[in-house]
Every structure is written in structure tokens, then in C-alpha cells.
Design a protein around this motif. Sequence first.
Motif, PDB file in Angstrom:
ATOM      1  N   UNK A 170       0.853  -1.460   0.005  1.00  0.00           N
ATOM      2  CA  UNK A 170      -0.315  -0.177   0.039  1.00  0.00           C
ATOM      3  C   UNK A 170       1.088   1.610  -0.141  1.00  0.00           C
ATOM      4  N   UNK A 171       0.396   2.042  -0.613  1.00  0.00           N
ATOM      5  CA  UNK A 171       1.365   3.764  -0.586  1.00  0.00           C
ATOM      6  C   UNK A 171       1.452   3.958  -0.005  1.00  0.00           C
ATOM      7  N   UNK A 172       1.822   5.640   0.495  1.00  0.00           N
ATOM      8  CA  UNK A 172       2.503   5.977   2.245  1.00  0.00           C
ATOM      9  C   UNK A 172       1.297   6.961   1.872  1.00  0.00           C
ATOM     10  N   UNK A 173       0.812   7.230   3.575  1.00  0.00           N
ATOM     11  CA  UNK A 173      -0.141   7.956   3.939  1.00  0.00           C
ATOM     12  C   UNK A 173       0.507   9.241   4.598  1.00  0.00           C
ATOM     13  N   UNK A 174      -0.185  10.441   3.585  1.00  0.00           N
ATOM     14  CA  UNK A 174       0.263  11.822   4.356  1.00  0.00           C
ATOM     15  C   UNK A 174      -1.225  12.283   5.454  1.00  0.00           C
ATOM     16  N   UNK A 175       0.368  12.832   6.040  1.00  0.00           N
ATOM     17  CA  UNK A 175      -0.286  12.847   8.035  1.00  0.00           C
ATOM     18  C   UNK A 175      -0.038  14.284   8.099  1.00  0.00           C
ATOM     19  N   UNK A 176      -1.236  14.404   8.558  1.00  0.00           N
ATOM     20  CA  UNK A 176      -1.273  15.779   9.572  1.00  0.00           C
ATOM     21  C   UNK A 176      -1.975  15.914  10.717  1.00  0.00           C
ATOM     22  N   UNK A 177      -0.652  16.360  11.729  1.00  0.00           N
ATOM     23  CA  UNK A 177      -0.981  16.533  13.432  1.00  0.00           C
ATOM     24  C   UNK A 177      -0.955  18.200  13.935  1.00  0.00           C
ATOM     25  N   UNK A 178      -2.457  18.166  14.035  1.00  0.00           N
ATOM     26  CA  UNK A 178      -2.752  19.699  13.786  1.00  0.00           C
ATOM     27  C   UNK A 178      -3.389  20.090  15.668  1.00  0.00           C
TER      28      UNK A 178
END
Length: 278
Positions: A1-9
Motif C-alpha cells: 500500500x502507498x504511503x499516507x500523508x499524515x497531519x497532526x494539527x
Amino acid sequence: MSAVFAVDLGASFLRMGTVDDDERVTRHTRLPTPATPADCAKVLRAAWRAAGRPELVAIATAPLCDRTGRVLRWPNRPDYEGQPIVPGEWAGRAFILDDGHAAALAAHRRSASADEITVSLQIGTGIGAGAVVGGQLLLGRSASAMAIGHLKVPSAAGLACSCGATGCLQAAASGRALRRQLGEEHNPRFNIFAMAPAAAGPILDRAADAVAEALAVIVKLIDPHHLAIGGSLGLSPFFELCTARCVADIGEVVPVRHPAGPHAPLVGAARAAREVTT
């Protein structure tokens, strides 16, 4: 599976990175939380495009958001309330969850048995938490379960919280609370551990007592197998102050520093997004 673009706001910082199948974080960046929701969306869009526009996008948020990425409530940043934080290109694409819940997922072993329970406490500018029970996040009726930061504890008695109440754990033990008590509320780079012990000690002791009191309640209610503490303050020397008190109060469950360290919300958000799409 491809990478996930993750965000921590978070209230003080915005973290972004790509998370691969082995939950390694690459292209990690951290910058001060943008002043406005529109600025936030612009920063997210630029970072996502620079990462190659990954198909999967996951966002761990300190504020309460709806599924579209609109901020419903954020006492620490009221100017964000009612506004979207995600770029238009992410409509229907981004998976959004509470940052405390995301950290709990990251703390829960992927090889855990079906009956294992994991609790995670994130101590930063604010305080978030989450629990994984039977392999599933404990979400509650409105997806706001485990709001430990607003649990009333004796050591926080009389202290005002950003939520409008008094006596919340967050009013005594969050980074913002510590800065407020020392007259440094508007200085997110202030380091309490650089202060003379005579000045910082009583405030840190009170904060650690408050954390121990809150965790003692949670342990009695949920009886977890694992308890992780993370967040910028939770991973600092404050961890030792808290655990020294916790061991006496909560028995056999020994708190550990979050295994994913500062990347916990990113890793947990990515894991949640993958589980939804598989």
C-alpha cells in the motif's frame, strides 16, 4: 500500500509527514500552527503536493472537527471555529480523527490480543487521550470519549480551564497552563525546565499530582493492559515526575513513554486511514 500523508494539527504546532506501511515517518516537518484556517489549508496543500499528492490523507486534530474538516470547537484557538482547515482538493479524501484517539491507536500493538486495552495520554499545549478496547477505538456517542483533559481532579481545584470550567486536569498540567501560571502564556517556546527549581518546582509538582490523580481514575474505570504518555510535555522530563507519582497510585500498570514518540498522532492517523480503506 502507498504511503499516507499524515497531519497532526495542534494548538502550538502543525506536524506533517508521510507514513509508510511499516509506520515509519518520512518527510517530517514541524512549524508553528498557522494563524488562520485559510493559512493552514495553504500550508497543507503545499506539503501534500511536495510529497507527491498521496492518495490517502489522514488528519489528527486537537480541535473537534466534523468529517469535512470544519472546526466545530477549539477553545485554545477560537478564531478557527466554524472554518474549514483542509484544502478543497481533499474533499471526500481526508480521514479525520481526534489527535488523542490517533495516539492511542499508535500506542496499541498491532500484534495485540483481542482482549488487550491500551490507554494513551498526550500532554502538550492541551491534553488529549484515547483508548483502544477490543481492537477498536473507544469513541463514544459523539466521538469525544476519553476527554481526560477535562476530568476534574483535586490538584487542579480553583484553576480556570480554556473550556470555561475550573478544576480540569488541563488547567493544571498542560503546557499552556504551566506557562500561564508563570506569566509566559503567550510564549510557546518557553521552557519551564530551564527555570530555577525553586520557581518551577511547586508548579510542576502540582501538575504531576494532577496527572497521577486523573490516571488513577482512568485505570480504575478501564483497567488497561498498557498506558502510554506522549505529547511534547509528556515526553519531556515531566514524564518522570508523573510516573513517580503514578506508580504509587495505579498499581501494576506502569506508564511508558509513547513508543511512537512525537510522531504518535501521525502514525495513529495513518493506521486509522488504512484500516478504513482495507
